[in-house]
Scaffold this motif. Structure first.
Motif, PDB file in Angstrom:
ATOM      1  N   UNK A   1       0.807  -1.235   0.000  1.00  0.00           N
ATOM      2  CA  UNK A   1       0.000   0.000   0.000  1.00  0.00           C
ATOM      3  C   UNK A   1       0.834   1.276   0.000  1.00  0.00           C
ATOM      4  N   UNK A   2       1.947   1.229  -0.724  1.00  0.00           N
ATOM      5  CA  UNK A   2       2.765   2.434  -0.881  1.00  0.00           C
ATOM      6  C   UNK A   2       2.215   3.196  -2.086  1.00  0.00           C
ATOM      7  N   UNK A   3       2.054   4.513  -1.940  1.00  0.00           N
ATOM      8  CA  UNK A   3       1.623   5.357  -3.035  1.00  0.00           C
ATOM      9  C   UNK A   3       2.716   5.320  -4.118  1.00  0.00           C
ATOM     10  N   UNK A   4       2.377   4.935  -5.346  1.00  0.00           N
ATOM     11  CA  UNK A   4       3.425   4.866  -6.378  1.00  0.00           C
ATOM     12  C   UNK A   4       2.854   5.103  -7.768  1.00  0.00           C
ATOM     13  N   UNK A   5       3.742   5.461  -8.705  1.00  0.00           N
ATOM     14  CA  UNK A   5       3.415   5.465 -10.136  1.00  0.00           C
ATOM     15  C   UNK A   5       4.589   4.851 -10.877  1.00  0.00           C
ATOM     16  N   UNK A   6       4.292   4.274 -12.053  1.00  0.00           N
ATOM     17  CA  UNK A   6       5.352   3.622 -12.838  1.00  0.00           C
ATOM     18  C   UNK A   6       5.626   4.415 -14.114  1.00  0.00           C
ATOM     19  N   UNK A   7       6.896   4.470 -14.494  1.00  0.00           N
ATOM     20  CA  UNK A   7       7.313   5.250 -15.667  1.00  0.00           C
ATOM     21  C   UNK A   7       8.289   4.444 -16.502  1.00  0.00           C
ATOM     22  N   UNK A   8       8.335   4.830 -17.762  1.00  0.00           N
ATOM     23  CA  UNK A   8       9.271   4.204 -18.695  1.00  0.00           C
ATOM     24  C   UNK A   8      10.721   4.472 -18.243  1.00  0.00           C
ATOM     25  N   UNK A   9      11.030   5.747 -17.961  1.00  0.00           N
ATOM     26  CA  UNK A   9      12.424   6.092 -17.644  1.00  0.00           C
ATOM     27  C   UNK A   9      12.506   7.110 -16.504  1.00  0.00           C
ATOM     28  N   UNK A  10      13.744   7.388 -16.109  1.00  0.00           N
ATOM     29  CA  UNK A  10      13.981   8.272 -14.961  1.00  0.00           C
ATOM     30  C   UNK A  10      13.546   9.712 -15.226  1.00  0.00           C
ATOM     31  N   UNK A  11      13.674  10.125 -16.473  1.00  0.00           N
ATOM     32  CA  UNK A  11      13.303  11.472 -16.868  1.00  0.00           C
ATOM     33  C   UNK A  11      11.843  11.754 -16.479  1.00  0.00           C
ATOM     34  N   UNK A  12      10.931  10.849 -16.938  1.00  0.00           N
ATOM     35  CA  UNK A  12       9.501  11.009 -16.631  1.00  0.00           C
ATOM     36  C   UNK A  12       9.266  10.902 -15.123  1.00  0.00           C
ATOM     37  N   UNK A  13       9.979   9.989 -14.488  1.00  0.00           N
ATOM     38  CA  UNK A  13       9.788   9.773 -13.050  1.00  0.00           C
ATOM     39  C   UNK A  13      10.160  11.041 -12.272  1.00  0.00           C
ATOM     40  N   UNK A  14      11.256  11.678 -12.661  1.00  0.00           N
ATOM     41  CA  UNK A  14      11.697  12.878 -11.946  1.00  0.00           C
ATOM     42  C   UNK A  14      10.731  14.049 -12.176  1.00  0.00           C
ATOM     43  N   UNK A  15      10.280  14.215 -13.400  1.00  0.00           N
ATOM     44  CA  UNK A  15       9.343  15.304 -13.699  1.00  0.00           C
ATOM     45  C   UNK A  15       8.121  15.182 -12.793  1.00  0.00           C
ATOM     46  N   UNK A  16       7.604  13.975 -12.721  1.00  0.00           N
ATOM     47  CA  UNK A  16       6.409  13.749 -11.925  1.00  0.00           C
ATOM     48  C   UNK A  16       6.703  13.945 -10.426  1.00  0.00           C
ATOM     49  N   UNK A  17       7.862  13.447  -9.973  1.00  0.00           N
ATOM     50  CA  UNK A  17       8.217  13.592  -8.551  1.00  0.00           C
ATOM     51  C   UNK A  17       8.336  15.069  -8.185  1.00  0.00           C
ATOM     52  N   UNK A  18       8.919  15.842  -9.055  1.00  0.00           N
ATOM     53  CA  UNK A  18       9.103  17.268  -8.744  1.00  0.00           C
ATOM     54  C   UNK A  18       7.745  17.980  -8.673  1.00  0.00           C
ATOM     55  N   UNK A  19       6.855  17.657  -9.619  1.00  0.00           N
ATOM     56  CA  UNK A  19       5.513  18.264  -9.587  1.00  0.00           C
ATOM     57  C   UNK A  19       4.826  17.971  -8.261  1.00  0.00           C
ATOM     58  N   UNK A  20       4.906  16.717  -7.850  1.00  0.00           N
ATOM     59  CA  UNK A  20       4.202  16.333  -6.614  1.00  0.00           C
ATOM     60  C   UNK A  20       4.888  16.911  -5.376  1.00  0.00           C
ATOM     61  N   UNK A  21       6.203  16.904  -5.367  1.00  0.00           N
ATOM     62  CA  UNK A  21       6.937  17.397  -4.174  1.00  0.00           C
ATOM     63  C   UNK A  21       6.695  18.887  -3.975  1.00  0.00           C
ATOM     64  N   UNK A  22       6.618  19.639  -5.060  1.00  0.00           N
ATOM     65  CA  UNK A  22       6.436  21.098  -4.899  1.00  0.00           C
ATOM     66  C   UNK A  22       5.026  21.447  -4.442  1.00  0.00           C
TER      67      UNK A  22
END
Ligand code: ADP
Length: 419
Positions: A349-370
């Motif tokens: 039950x960890x909140x997660x999303x899956x991405x093709x590569x690190x680029x997409x993963x980081x973009x999404x992480x930054x949006x959510x973190x801010x």
């Protein structure tokens, strides 16, 4: 006559070195044969006395490279580049470091402290600078020695031999844990001083076999003298500082000099490296964490984590990290491991999303973190090898840093537009 087996960076450095020394040699590589050096096929095997092996060539497991077999049959001596360095610079002092984790940090930390107090020390070996790229006129050589280097060389002459810890890793290349441990134990064969960290069961067993070894354990009272460190965070880094402390003591430095030197160390790239801070978001590059054991240290050291995890997964996966999932605000899984890791995260039950590569993963992480008000950490600690999408962990970490630079540029141009 030498045969250099394998022409990656350390093999090429050996070729340049032997040429400079006026030594006769031939080279062999399964893939590269047009580098301008004399080739093995042009030489009679009976002339070859010594084979300089690269780490990438299989010595025994899963099966020996055919030329290793041949070298054994011809009764050639098998060595590595580090042995050659010692032979051509025999009157120097050598410190060797091995173990599953912490080798590079300790190698760099020891070198830093020695240099800070005026000793002419350089580091090389597995840390990314081939031993034979080092000039021969330094006083002290601090060598990071992998199990591959240790199993392929006659015992090294070391002033101080350092053992950091032992956990399961590289078993595909070594076969069993016993073989892996045996390869690493060779570091002590000709060592004047021995330092062993005894915080894991395997290492404790090794220490019992060497009663003269200095033992470094987190329960040691010296630990209390290691005050908080700006760049070496977490208990694992406390262990690393303690090990370096004992190694430098054995080498002959005094207590105060060592502690002062340790405090001015700025850490290493790709190991929990603090890359940037924008507002409440801190970016940490731990690309070197290629196993769950290494990532565990990062999850312990940080809080409110937006975790970038994935790449080419290893056999142990991320199950051992389950106790730290509570520190993860959200996981962003990417690369070849994404389906396997997604299943584990979903079950817990960890909140997660899956991405093709690190680029997409980081973009999404930054949006959510801010979007959050509290301080958060965006942590790249992949618990995976990088080879599905990168040349090595350095390339992956460098890409992460580059992506953060792009975010920074975007942010500052937005701010300029607003003002
Ligand atoms: P190595 O050179 O042995 O691979 P590094 O010093 O490069 O080790 O550290 C790599 C990663 O391993 C770090 O980012 C950290 O996550 C983990 N690590 C470092 N030191 C330790 C330690 N003493 N115990 C467990 N994990 C460690």
């Amino acid at each position: 006559m030498y045969l250099i087996l394998g022409l990656a960076r350390s093999g090429l450095a050996a070729a340049v070195f032997l040429q400079q020394q006026g030594e006769a040699f031939v080279v062999f590589d399964d893939y590269k044969n047009d580098l301008g050096y004399p080739l093995l096929k042009e030489c009679d095997w009976s002339r070859i006395k010594t084979v300089v092996m690269s780490p990438g060539i299989a010595l025994s497991h899963p099966s020996p490279h055919p030329l290793v077999d041949k070298a054994f049959r011809q009764r050639c001596e098998i060595i590595t580049d580090c042995t050659l360095l010692q032979r051509f610079a025999p009157d120097k002092r050598y410190i060797g470091i091995t173990g599953t984790n912490g080798k590079s940090t300790i190698t760099a930390l020891i070198t830093h402290v020695l240099r800070a107090c005026g000793v002419d020390a350089v580091m090389g070996g597995n840390i990314g600078v081939p031993a034979l790229e080092l000039a021969l006129n330094h006083d002290v050589y601090v060598l990071e020695l992998s199990s591959f280097q240790l199993e392929r060389s006659p015992p090294f002459d070391l002033d101080v031999a350092v053992w950091t810890n032992l956990t399961e890793d590289h078993l595909a290349q070594h076969g069993t844990m016993e073989q892996y441990r045996a390869a690493k134990k060779r570091i002590f064969k000709k060592a004047v001083h021995k330092v062993i960290s005894t915080d894991d069961a395997y290492s404790l067993k090794v220490a019992d076999a060497f009663p003269d070894a200095l033992r470094a354990a987190l329960a040691d009272p010296v630990v209390h003298l290691l005050v908080d460190h700006l760049y070496l965070k977490g208990d694992h880094n406390k262990q690393n500082r303690l090990i370096a402390y004992y190694a430098l003591k054995a080498f002959g430095l005094d207590h105060d000099t060592i502690l002062q030197g340790i405090q001015t160390f700025k850490g290493l790239k790709h190991r929990q490296q603090c890359v940037a801070r924008f507002g409440a978001v801190t970016f940490i590059n731990d690309s070197k964490a290629t196993s769950a054991v290494a990532t565990e240290q990062a999850l312990k050291a940080f809080d409110a984590i937006h975790w970038l995890v994935g790449g080419q997964d290893k056999s142990d996966g991320i199950d051992s990290l389950i106790p730290y999932f509570r520190k993860v605000k959200k996981a962003y899984v990417f690369g070849a491991a994404r389906e396997r890791f997604s299943r584990v995260l979903a079950v817990h039950k960890v909140n997660f999303s899956a991405y093709e590569d690190m680029d997409e993963a980081l973009t999404s992480a930054y949006e959510e973190a801010t979007r959050e008000k509290d301080t958060t950490t965006i942590l790249l600690s992949p618990a995976c090898a990088s080879f599905d999408q990168y040349k090595d962990f350095e390339a992956r970490g460098d890409h992460f840093i580059q992506l953060i630079e792009q975010i920074k540029c975007k942010e500052s141009s937005l701010q300029m537009k607003v003002s």
